[in-house]
Design an enzyme around this catalytic site. Structure first.
Site, PDB file in Angstrom:
ATOM      1  N   CYS A  16     -18.236  22.431 -24.408  1.00 32.94           N
ATOM      2  CA  CYS A  16     -19.619  22.169 -24.005  1.00 32.94           C
ATOM      3  C   CYS A  16     -20.193  23.403 -23.310  1.00 32.94           C
ATOM      4  O   CYS A  16     -19.495  24.402 -23.104  1.00 32.94           O
ATOM      5  CB  CYS A  16     -19.714  20.953 -23.078  1.00 32.94           C
ATOM      6  N   CYS A  19     -18.437  25.057 -20.379  1.00 34.52           N
ATOM      7  CA  CYS A  19     -17.307  25.946 -20.697  1.00 34.52           C
ATOM      8  C   CYS A  19     -17.792  27.385 -20.861  1.00 34.52           C
ATOM      9  O   CYS A  19     -17.254  28.322 -20.251  1.00 34.52           O
ATOM     10  CB  CYS A  19     -16.609  25.505 -21.989  1.00 34.52           C
ATOM     11  N   CYS A  83      17.077  53.826 -35.770  1.00 34.76           N
ATOM     12  CA  CYS A  83      17.817  53.173 -34.682  1.00 34.76           C
ATOM     13  C   CYS A  83      16.851  52.384 -33.808  1.00 34.76           C
ATOM     14  O   CYS A  83      15.638  52.387 -34.028  1.00 34.76           O
ATOM     15  CB  CYS A  83      18.580  54.195 -33.847  1.00 34.76           C
ATOM     16  N   CYS A  86      13.714  53.922 -32.322  1.00 30.66           N
ATOM     17  CA  CYS A  86      12.536  54.030 -33.205  1.00 30.66           C
ATOM     18  C   CYS A  86      11.675  52.776 -33.097  1.00 30.66           C
ATOM     19  O   CYS A  86      10.452  52.855 -32.885  1.00 30.66           O
ATOM     20  CB  CYS A  86      12.976  54.220 -34.662  1.00 30.66           C
ATOM     21  N   ASP A 495      10.544   9.827 -31.074  1.00 32.03           N
ATOM     22  CA  ASP A 495       9.611   8.784 -31.493  1.00 32.03           C
ATOM     23  C   ASP A 495      10.397   7.742 -32.283  1.00 32.03           C
ATOM     24  O   ASP A 495      11.405   8.055 -32.916  1.00 32.03           O
ATOM     25  CB  ASP A 495       8.519   9.407 -32.363  1.00 32.03           C
ATOM     26  N   ASP A 689       7.068  12.798 -36.148  1.00 28.50           N
ATOM     27  CA  ASP A 689       6.721  13.041 -37.551  1.00 28.50           C
ATOM     28  C   ASP A 689       5.783  14.222 -37.734  1.00 28.50           C
ATOM     29  O   ASP A 689       5.420  14.577 -38.842  1.00 28.50           O
ATOM     30  CB  ASP A 689       6.131  11.785 -38.198  1.00 28.50           C
ATOM     31  N   ASP A 693       2.267  12.700 -33.587  1.00 31.93           N
ATOM     32  CA  ASP A 693       2.982  13.126 -32.391  1.00 31.93           C
ATOM     33  C   ASP A 693       2.680  14.582 -32.041  1.00 31.93           C
ATOM     34  O   ASP A 693       3.354  15.162 -31.185  1.00 31.93           O
ATOM     35  CB  ASP A 693       4.498  12.971 -32.603  1.00 31.93           C
TER      36      ASP A 693
END
Length: 794
Positions: A16, A19, A83, A86, A495, A689, A693
Site C-alpha cells: 500500500c 509502504c 586453483c 583464482c 503435514d 506438499d 504449506d
C-alpha cells in the site's frame, strides 16, 4: 550533488501507499541520498553520491525495513582458473562491483552465479570485469556441450603429460645417477644435453604457468601458477648460471637442476590431468539424468507417422509410443491404455496404470500398451529438465562451510611466497652461510609443495557428488547450503494430509451385503464429495454394477438421501437415522471404535431398516511408519501438524508412532507453529506438499516438499522428495551427514598437508621434485575422497 549517480531499484513486498512512503522517508534520511518510490511501478529512483555512500548500503536499508530489492541472476562458464586463489579473486572482485548483490564462483564446476541489478550493471560489464582479471567468461553452455569440451581438454592435457614425461625421462635418469651412483654415458651429464630436454618442458609445455602467473601478477594477486612459475624458473635459471660457469671454465662439475624444474612441471601437469579427469566424474549424475531421455519420437504430422529427434517435438504434437519405448516429453494420453514405469522420477517401483486424460512424464517407460499422447511440456519445461536444472544449480552453489577455506585461499599464495623468501634468507645467511644451492633448494621446495587447490576443491567436489547422489535417489537439494544445514536438524514437522497420509479417502470397512453396497454406491455416485468418490471406487473394485438414481438429496451436516428402483436409501450420521425414527443402538460399539481409529463412519438404511456401516479414511502411506521410525532412530523429534480435528489426528499419529500432534490448525497459522518450535531453540524442517504449506515451508530452517512427478514443488522448498516416498526423508538427512563428514575429512587433510608440508620443505627435508609430486597428488586425493560418496548407500 553534482557527482550524483542515478539508479532504479525494483522493490518487492510493498502492499500500500504507506509502504512506499515509509521506504522513501527512510532513504531520504540517509546522507547524500534523494529517493522517490513509486507504488504503482514498484520502483525506487535513487540519486546518491558514490564517493560517500555505497549502493549496498541503500539496498540493505530497504531489506532491513522488511522489503526486497529484486535482482537478476546470470550464470557464466569461467575458463582459466587453476586453483582456489583464482576463484576467490574473481568472486572478491565481482562482489565489490557496484550493482552486484552476490557472486559465487565455483572452482569445481568452473562457473559463476551472479545476482545483480541490471539497472546498475550489465552482463557485458560483468564479463569484461572477469576478462580484465585474465580469465575467460561466457554464457553457460549446455551440459552435453560442456561435457564434450571437457573431453577435448582432457585429451589435450593427456598429450601434454606424455610429451613432457618423454622429455623429462633422460633428465630423471641423471637424478638416479645422483641418488644411486650408476654409471651413465657422459652425454647424460652434459649441460647442453640437459638444457635441450629441459627447455621445451619449461617454456612450451609449462608456458601455461607463466601465462597464469602474468595475468595474476598484473592484477596484484597470486595463485598456484605464480608458485610453480617462480619455483621452476629459479631452478632453471640457477642451472643456466651453472652452465655459464662451466662454459667459462670456472667449474668442472656444475650443479644442475634442469631435472628438478622439468620433473616438477611434468608431475604437476600429470596431477592436473588426474584432477580434471576425477572432477568430470563428479558431474556423472547430470549425465545419467540426460541419458534417461528418449532420443527419438514417433510423431503424427499431417496424418503421417514419422520419426524425429525428441528435441524437435513441439507443444501440441500428437505422438505414438509403443511398449518398451520411453515417453519423449511430458504429455497427456488421448488414446489407448497402458502401464508406465515411473520409478526414475517418483521412486515408485510399481507400474502406474494410464488411460485417456492421464498425464505421463517424459523419460518414463511405456510398458505394455501402444498409446497416443498429446505433448504438453517440451524442451526445458519437462519434469526431467526441471530436475536437471535444480541439480545443476545446487552443484554450482557454495555451502557456508566453504567460506573458511575461501578466506584462507585468498591469502595463501602471498604467505607462501613470504615463507619461501624467509626460508632462502635463513638458509643462505644462518643455516649454511653463502651456500646458494642449499638455500635455493629449500625455498623452491616450499614454493612447489604449497597447494591452495586442495583447499578450494575440498567442499565443492563433495557438494557435487552429494547432490548428484541425492538426485539418483529421488532427493533434490536446491543448493549446497541446504545440504549442509540438513545435518543440523533436530525436529521435523510433518503435514498430515498428502504427506503422512495418501491424501485421498479410501473405504476401510463395510459391514453390509452386496445389494446394500450396490444401493450405497449408486446413491453416492451423484455426489462430488471425496468420501462419495471413495465409496464408488470401492464398489467398482468389487465388480458391483451401479443402478440409476431416481431422486437424490444432500442433507447438509447429516448425509444423503436417494431413491433407487423405488427404494429409499439414507446414508449418514446417527442424527440422520434418529430423525427418521431408526434405532442404531446395536451399532454404537462399532461406530465408536471406527471414530476412535480416526475413520469417518456412516450408517446405511434401506426402506427404514438399518443395513450396515461404511467407514472411510484417508489412509496412512505404506512407508510412513518405517520412515518415522528411521527419523526417531536419527534422534529427531517428530511433530504432526494438521487442520483435522484432534481425535482423527491422534488416531493417525498412533498408527505411525508420532508423539506430538498439533491439530485444528488453519493453513495460514502453520508458519506461526513452525516459528514457535524454532523459538524453543530447535533447527526445524517442515515437510508438506509444497503448495498449501508454502508459508510454513519457507519459514522452516529446511523446507521439504513431497513432489509427485510433474508437480514437483521445487520453488516451495529447499529439498524436494520426488514421489510420495517418505523413507527418502531420513535418507536425505543421512546423505547430508555423510557429505558434511566427507567435506570435513577433505578440509582436514588439505590443512594438515599444508601445515606439515611447508615446514618440512623449509627445513630442507624434501627434494623439490618430491615436493612437486606431493603438491600434484594432494588435489587428486581430495577429489578421490569426494568420489567415495558415490558408493555410499543412503
Amino acid at each position: 550533488m553534482s557527482n550524483d549517480k542515478n539508479v532504479t531499484l525494483n522493490i518487492t513486498g510493498m502492499t500500500c501507499a504507506s509502504c512506499s512512503n515509509r521506504i522513501e522517508k527512510v532513504l531520504n534520511k540517509m546522507d547524500d541520498v534523494d529517493a522517490k518510490v513509486n507504488l504503482a511501478t514498484e520502483k525506487a529512483s535513487v540519486a546518491y553520491d558514490p564517493e560517500k555512500i555505497q549502493l549496498d548500503d541503500i539496498t540493505d536499508k530497504i531489506s532491513n525495513l522488511g522489503y526486497g530489492v529484486e535482482m537478476d541472476e546470470v550464470e557464466f562458464d569461467i575458463t582459466g582458473m587453476t586453483c582456489a586463489a583464482c576463484s576467490t579473486r574473481i568472486e572478491k572482485v565481482l562482489n565489490k562491483t557496484e550493482g552486484v548483490s552476490n557472486a559465487s564462483v565455483n572452482l569445481t564446476t568452473e562457473n559463476a552465479i551472479i545476482k545483480y541489478n541490471s539497472n546498475v550493471v550489465s552482463e557485458k560489464a560483468l564479463i569484461d570485469r572477469i576478462n580484465n582479471l585474465g580469465y575467460g567468461a561466457g554464457q553457460k553452455q549446455g551440459t552435453e556441450e560442456k561435457g564434450s569440451k571437457k573431453e577435448r581438454e582432457l585429451t589435450r592435457m593427456k598429450w601434454k603429460v606424455i610429451i613432457s614425461a618423454l622429455l623429462s625421462l633422460p633428465l630423471l635418469v641423471t637424478m638416479l645417477d645422483h641418488l644411486f651412483g650408476i654409471n651413465l654415458p657422459a652425454i647424460f651429464m652434459n649441460p647442453w644435453f640437459q638444457l635441450a630436454f629441459a627447455t621445451p618442458v619449461q617454456f612450451i609445455l609449462g608456458w601455461q604457468f607463466y601465462v597464469g602467473a602474468y595475468k595474476n601478477l598484473k592484477n596484484f594477486t597470486a595463485n598456484m601458477d605464480v608458485l610453480v612459475a617462480m619455483g621452476t624458473s629459479a631452478a632453471f635459471i640457477f642451472s643456466l648460471y651453472e652452465t655459464y660457469k662451466w662454459m667459462a671454465g670456472a667449474t668442472m662439475h656444475p650443479h644442475l637442476y634442469f631435472e628438478t624444474s622439468a620433473i616438477i612441471i611434468t608431475l604437476i601437469l600429470f596431477g592436473k590431468y588426474l584432477e580434471t579427469r576425477a572432477k568430470t566424474k563428479t558431474t556423472g549424475a547430470i549425465k545419467e539424468l540426460l541419458n534417461l531421455q528418449a532420443k527419438e519420437a514417433r510423431v503424427i504430422r499431417d496424418g503421417v507417422e514419422q520419426m524425429i529427434p525428441a528435441e524437435d517435438v513441439i507443444e501440441g504434437d500428437r505422438l505414438i509410443v509403443k511398449p518398451g519405448e520411453k515417453f519423449p516429453v511430458d504429455a497427456m494420453v488421448v488414446k489407448g491404455r497402458t502401464s508406465v514405469d515411473e520409478s526414475m522420477i517418483t521412486g515408485e517401483s510399481i507400474p502406474v496404470e494410464k488411460a485417456a486424460d492421464d498425464n505421463v512424464i517424459g523419460a518414463t517407460t511405456n510398458q505394455n500398451g501402444t498409446v497416443e499422447i498429446l505433448a504438453t511440456k517440451v524442451g526445458k519445461e519437462t519434469a526431467l529438465q526441471s530436475i536437471i536444472k535444480v541439480v545443476e544449480e545446487a552443484q554450482g552453489k557454495k555451502a557456508p562451510i566453504q567460506r573458511m577455506a575461501d578466506l584462507i585461499s585468498g591469502y595463501f599464495v602471498p604467505i607462501v611466497i613470504g615463507i619461501a623468501v624467509v626460508t632462502f634468507l635463513v638458509w643462505y645467511f644462518l643455516v649454511s652461510p653463502g651456500n646458494m644451492e642449499a638455500a635455493l633448494v629449500a625455498s623452491i621446495s616450499v614454493l612447489v609443495i604449497a597447494c591452495p587447490c586442495a583447499l578450494g576443491l575440498a567442499t565443492p567436489t563433495s557438494i557435487m557428488v552429494g547432490t548428484g547422489k541425492g538426485a539418483e535417489n529421488g532427493i533434490l537439494f536446491k543448493g549446497g547450503e541446504h545440504l549442509e544445514k540438513t545435518h543440523s536438524l533436530n525436529a521435523i514437522i510433518m503435514d498430515k494430509t498428502g504427506t503422512i497420509t495418501k491424501g485421498r479417502p479410501e473405504v476401510t470397512d463395510f459391514t453390509g451385503d452386496d445389494d446394500t453396497l450396490r444401493l450405497l454406491a449408486s446413491a453416492e455416485k451423484g455426489s462430488e464429495h471425496p468420501l462419495a468418490e471413495a465409496i464408488v471406487s470401492y464398489a467398482t473394485e468389487h465388480d458391483i454394477e451401479l443402478a440409476d438414481v431416481d431422486d437424490f438429496n444432500a442433507i447438509p451436516g447429516r448425509g444423503i438421501e436417494a431413491v433407487i428402483d423405488g427404494r429409499r436409501i439414507l446414508v449418514g450420521t446417527r442424527k440422520l437415522m434418529a430423525e427418521n425414527n431408526m434405532d442404531t443402538g446395536d451399532l454404537e460399539d462399532s461406530m465408536s471404535q471406527f471414530e476412535h481409529d480416526g475413520k469417518t463412519a456412516m450408517i446405511i438404511s434401506v426402506d427404514g431398516r438399518v443395513k450396515g456401516i461404511v467407514a472411510v479414511q484417508d489412509t496412512v502411506k505404506e512407508t510412513a511408519k518405517e520412515a518415522i521410525k528411521s527419523l526417531h532412530d536419527q534422534g529427531l523429534e517428530i511433530i504432526m501438524l494438521t487442520g483435522d480435528n484432534g481425535s482423527t489426528a491422534s488416531a493417525i499419529a498412533r498408527q505411525v508412532n508420532i508423539d506430538t500432534v498439533i491439530a485444528e490448525v488453519l493453513p495460514e497459522e502453520k508458519a506461526a507453529q513452525v516459528r514457535k518450535v524454532q523459538d524453543e531453540g530447535k533447527v526445524v524442517a517442515m515437510v508438506g506438499d509444497g503448495v498449501n504449506d508454502a508459508p510454513a515451508l519457507a519459514t522452516a530452517d529446511i523446507g521439504i516438499a513431497i513432489g509427485t512427478g510433474t508437480e514437483v514443488a521445487i520453488e516451495a522448498a529447499d529439498i524436494t522428495i520426488l514421489g510420495g516416498e517418505l523413507t527418502l526423508i531420513p535418507k536425505a538427512i543421512n546423505l547430508s551427514h555423510r557429505t558434511i563428514r566427507n567435506i570435513k575429512q577433505n578440509l582436514f587433510w588439505a590443512f594438515a598437508y599444508n601445515t606439515a608440508g611447508i615446514p618440512i620443505a623449509a627445513l630442507g627435508f624434501l627434494a623439490p621434485w618430491v615436493a612437486g609430486a606431493a603438491m600434484a597428488f594432494s588435489s587428486v586425493s581430495v577429489v578421490t575422497n569426494s568420489l567415495r560418496l558415490k558408493r555410499v548407500k543412503v
